[in-house]
Design a protein around this motif. Structure first.
Motif, PDB file in Angstrom:
ATOM      1  N   LYS A  41       0.778  -1.098   0.057  1.00  0.00           N
ATOM      2  CA  LYS A  41      -0.064  -0.112  -0.039  1.00  0.00           C
ATOM      3  C   LYS A  41       0.784   1.421   0.135  1.00  0.00           C
ATOM      4  O   LYS A  41       0.567   2.300  -0.638  1.00  0.00           O
ATOM      5  CB  LYS A  41      -0.792   0.012   1.136  1.00  0.00           C
ATOM      6  N   GLU A  50       2.200   1.851  -3.507  1.00  0.00           N
ATOM      7  CA  GLU A  50       1.215   2.541  -4.204  1.00  0.00           C
ATOM      8  C   GLU A  50       1.120   3.897  -3.896  1.00  0.00           C
ATOM      9  O   GLU A  50       1.076   4.786  -4.964  1.00  0.00           O
ATOM     10  CB  GLU A  50       0.084   1.695  -3.872  1.00  0.00           C
ATOM     11  N   GLU A  51       1.009   4.393  -2.664  1.00  0.00           N
ATOM     12  CA  GLU A  51       1.065   5.857  -2.446  1.00  0.00           C
ATOM     13  C   GLU A  51       2.268   6.717  -2.852  1.00  0.00           C
ATOM     14  O   GLU A  51       2.142   7.712  -3.321  1.00  0.00           O
ATOM     15  CB  GLU A  51       0.830   5.735  -0.887  1.00  0.00           C
ATOM     16  N   GLU A  84       3.888   5.828  -5.225  1.00  0.00           N
ATOM     17  CA  GLU A  84       3.622   6.092  -6.800  1.00  0.00           C
ATOM     18  C   GLU A  84       2.825   7.173  -7.151  1.00  0.00           C
ATOM     19  O   GLU A  84       3.065   7.829  -7.960  1.00  0.00           O
ATOM     20  CB  GLU A  84       3.657   4.820  -7.537  1.00  0.00           C
ATOM     21  N   MET A  85       1.952   7.115  -6.178  1.00  0.00           N
ATOM     22  CA  MET A  85       0.584   8.263  -6.439  1.00  0.00           C
ATOM     23  C   MET A  85       1.006   9.583  -6.158  1.00  0.00           C
ATOM     24  O   MET A  85       0.947  10.511  -6.816  1.00  0.00           O
ATOM     25  CB  MET A  85      -0.370   7.750  -5.408  1.00  0.00           C
ATOM     26  N   VAL A  86       2.010   9.586  -5.017  1.00  0.00           N
ATOM     27  CA  VAL A  86       2.522  11.127  -4.809  1.00  0.00           C
ATOM     28  C   VAL A  86       3.482  11.343  -5.729  1.00  0.00           C
ATOM     29  O   VAL A  86       3.650  12.627  -6.319  1.00  0.00           O
ATOM     30  CB  VAL A  86       3.312  10.836  -3.511  1.00  0.00           C
ATOM     31  N   GLU A 133       3.631  10.625  -9.100  1.00  0.00           N
ATOM     32  CA  GLU A 133       2.739  11.115 -10.221  1.00  0.00           C
ATOM     33  C   GLU A 133       2.020  12.546 -10.078  1.00  0.00           C
ATOM     34  O   GLU A 133       1.974  13.415 -10.728  1.00  0.00           O
ATOM     35  CB  GLU A 133       1.582   9.952 -10.604  1.00  0.00           C
ATOM     36  N   THR A 134       1.448  12.653  -8.789  1.00  0.00           N
ATOM     37  CA  THR A 134       0.758  13.913  -8.491  1.00  0.00           C
ATOM     38  C   THR A 134       1.862  14.982  -8.436  1.00  0.00           C
ATOM     39  O   THR A 134       1.673  16.226  -9.213  1.00  0.00           O
ATOM     40  CB  THR A 134       0.152  13.542  -7.055  1.00  0.00           C
ATOM     41  N   ALA A 167      -3.655  18.863  -8.989  1.00  0.00           N
ATOM     42  CA  ALA A 167      -2.687  18.235  -8.286  1.00  0.00           C
ATOM     43  C   ALA A 167      -1.855  18.606  -7.301  1.00  0.00           C
ATOM     44  O   ALA A 167      -1.422  18.425  -6.378  1.00  0.00           O
ATOM     45  CB  ALA A 167      -1.543  17.744  -9.518  1.00  0.00           C
ATOM     46  N   ASN A 197      -4.049  18.744  -4.365  1.00  0.00           N
ATOM     47  CA  ASN A 197      -4.213  17.442  -3.721  1.00  0.00           C
ATOM     48  C   ASN A 197      -2.835  17.201  -2.695  1.00  0.00           C
ATOM     49  O   ASN A 197      -2.816  16.942  -1.693  1.00  0.00           O
ATOM     50  CB  ASN A 197      -4.368  16.275  -4.621  1.00  0.00           C
ATOM     51  N   TRP A 231      -2.198  16.739   1.266  1.00  0.00           N
ATOM     52  CA  TRP A 231      -1.596  15.681   1.579  1.00  0.00           C
ATOM     53  C   TRP A 231      -0.586  16.055   2.648  1.00  0.00           C
ATOM     54  O   TRP A 231      -0.351  15.595   3.835  1.00  0.00           O
ATOM     55  CB  TRP A 231      -0.878  14.707   0.565  1.00  0.00           C
ATOM     56  N   LYS A 262      -0.784   9.814   2.593  1.00  0.00           N
ATOM     57  CA  LYS A 262      -0.176   9.424   1.408  1.00  0.00           C
ATOM     58  C   LYS A 262       1.456   8.895   1.607  1.00  0.00           C
ATOM     59  O   LYS A 262       2.335   9.161   0.956  1.00  0.00           O
ATOM     60  CB  LYS A 262      -0.236   9.954  -0.072  1.00  0.00           C
TER      61      LYS A 262
END
Length: 277
Positions: A127, A130-131, A133-135, A137-138, A149, A152, A156, A162
Motif C-alpha cells: 500500500k 502504491e501511495e 507512486e501516487m505522490v 505522479e501527483t 494536483a 491534492n 496531503w 499518502k
C-alpha cells in the motif's frame, strides 16, 4: 493383441509404493517446507524497521548497522546533538550518517511480489509503495501546472497523508500555487490559513479576499466560512444577521459541495432560529 491395455498389465506392476514410505516422504517434505518458511520469516524480521515495526519503503543503514525506514530514523536523529545521539536498538553512541540500503529495498520487493513475505506487513508495504507512486505522479503533474494536483499535494502535506510527513510550509506553498490558478478548494484553504495564521503570518484582508473568490466560484465551505465570520464578527467583520443568512442560504445552491455535514447542520440550525434574518 492389445497388450498395451491396462487390463493386460500384471496387477503387481500397478501397485502403489508402500504407505509407510509415502508417509515418510511427505513428513520429510513438510519438515523441509517448515525450515524454509522459518528461514524466510527470520529474514523478513531482519528487514523490519525496529522503530516502525513495518517493512521499510525507503530503507537506510544507520551507523549502528541496523536498517531503518528513512523518515523514522531521521525523526529519531533530528533534534539530538551528536553527543546525545544513541542507537534506538542498543542505546549505544551512534553517528548521524545514513546510507541508502538499495539492496534491502530490492530484496523486500522481490520477496513481497513472489509471496515469500505475506500477511499484514506485506500488504502495508504494498500500500505504501502504491501511495509513493501516487505522490510521485501527483508531484509530476503539479510541477506541470496541474492545479488539482497542486491542491491534492498541499492537502496531503497538511494532513500527513499518502506517506508524507506533516509539513505546513510545503502544504501552503502548493495550495497557494493552486489558488493562483483559481482552484476553488485551494482558494478556500489558502484564505483560511491566512485568516488563522497557521504556520504563516496572518493576513486578514488577503484571506477574506481569497475566500470571497472561492465563494464566487461556488465553494460551499467558503460560503459557510463567510457566514460564520459575519455571525461571530470575526476577522474585523461586523456582526450582521442578514449577511450571515445570505451566505448560509447560498450554501444550498453551491456547485462545489466541499463543506462538512457538521457545518451544513450548523448553518441550517442558525437559519431555523433566525427566520426573519
Amino acid at each position: 493383441h492389445a497388450h498395451w491395455r491396462a487390463t493386460s498389465v500384471p496387477s503387481s506392476t500397478l501397485c502403489m509404493p508402500p504407505r509407510k514410505r509415502a508417509a515418510a516422504a511427505d513428513t520429510a517434505t513438510q519438515e523441509e517446507n517448515k525450515r524454509y518458511r522459518s528461514a524466510i520469516d527470520e529474514m523478513a524480521e531482519e528487514l523490519v524497521c525496529p522503530i516502525t515495526q513495518e517493512l521499510p519503503v525507503d530503507p537506510v543503514t544507520a551507523e549502528d548497522g541496523r536498517v531503518y525506514e528513512r523518515s523514522a530514523i531521521e525523526a529519531h536523529i533530528r533534534g539530538r546533538s551528536a553527543e546525545a545521539l544513541k542507537s534506538p536498538i542498543t542505546n549505544g553512541p551512534m553517528g548521524a550518517r545514513l546510507l541508502p540500503a538499495v539492496q534491502v529495498r530490492n530484496n523486500i520487493e522481490r520477496m513481497v511480489k513472489s509471496g515469500a513475505i505475506g500477511g499484514d506487513k506485506a500488504a502495508a508495504w504494498q500500500k505504501r509503495i502504491e501511495e509513493e507512486e501516487m505522490v510521485a505522479e501527483t508531484r509530476r503533474k503539479a510541477e506541470g501546472s496541474d492545479r488539482d494536483a497542486m491542491r491534492n499535494l498541499g492537502f496531503w502535506y497538511r494532513d500527513g497523508q499518502k506517506g508524507l510527513a506533516v509539513d505546513l510550509k510545503q502544504s501552503f506553498e502548493w495550495i497557494e500555487r493552486a489558488a493562483e490558478l483559481d482552484e476553488p478548494g485551494a482558494l478556500m484553504e489558502c484564505g483560511g490559513a491566512l485568516l488563522g495564521g497557521e504556520g504563516l503570518a496572518r493576513d486578514l484582508s488577503r484571506g477574506l479576499l481569497l475566500i470571497g473568490a472561492a465563494c464566487a466560484l461556488g465553494s460551499e465551505h467558503a460560503c459557510y466560512v463567510s457566514g460564520w465570520g459575519q455571525r461571530q464578527g470575526a476577522w474585523g467583520l461586523k456582526k450582521d444577521d442578514k449577511q450571515t443568512a445570505r451566505w448560509f442560504r447560498k450554501m444550498q445552491g453551491c456547485s462545489i459541495t466541499d463543506s462538512t455535514q457538521a457545518c451544513r447542520d450548523d448553518a441550517a440550525k442558525w437559519l431555523r432560529e433566525h427566520p426573519s434574518a
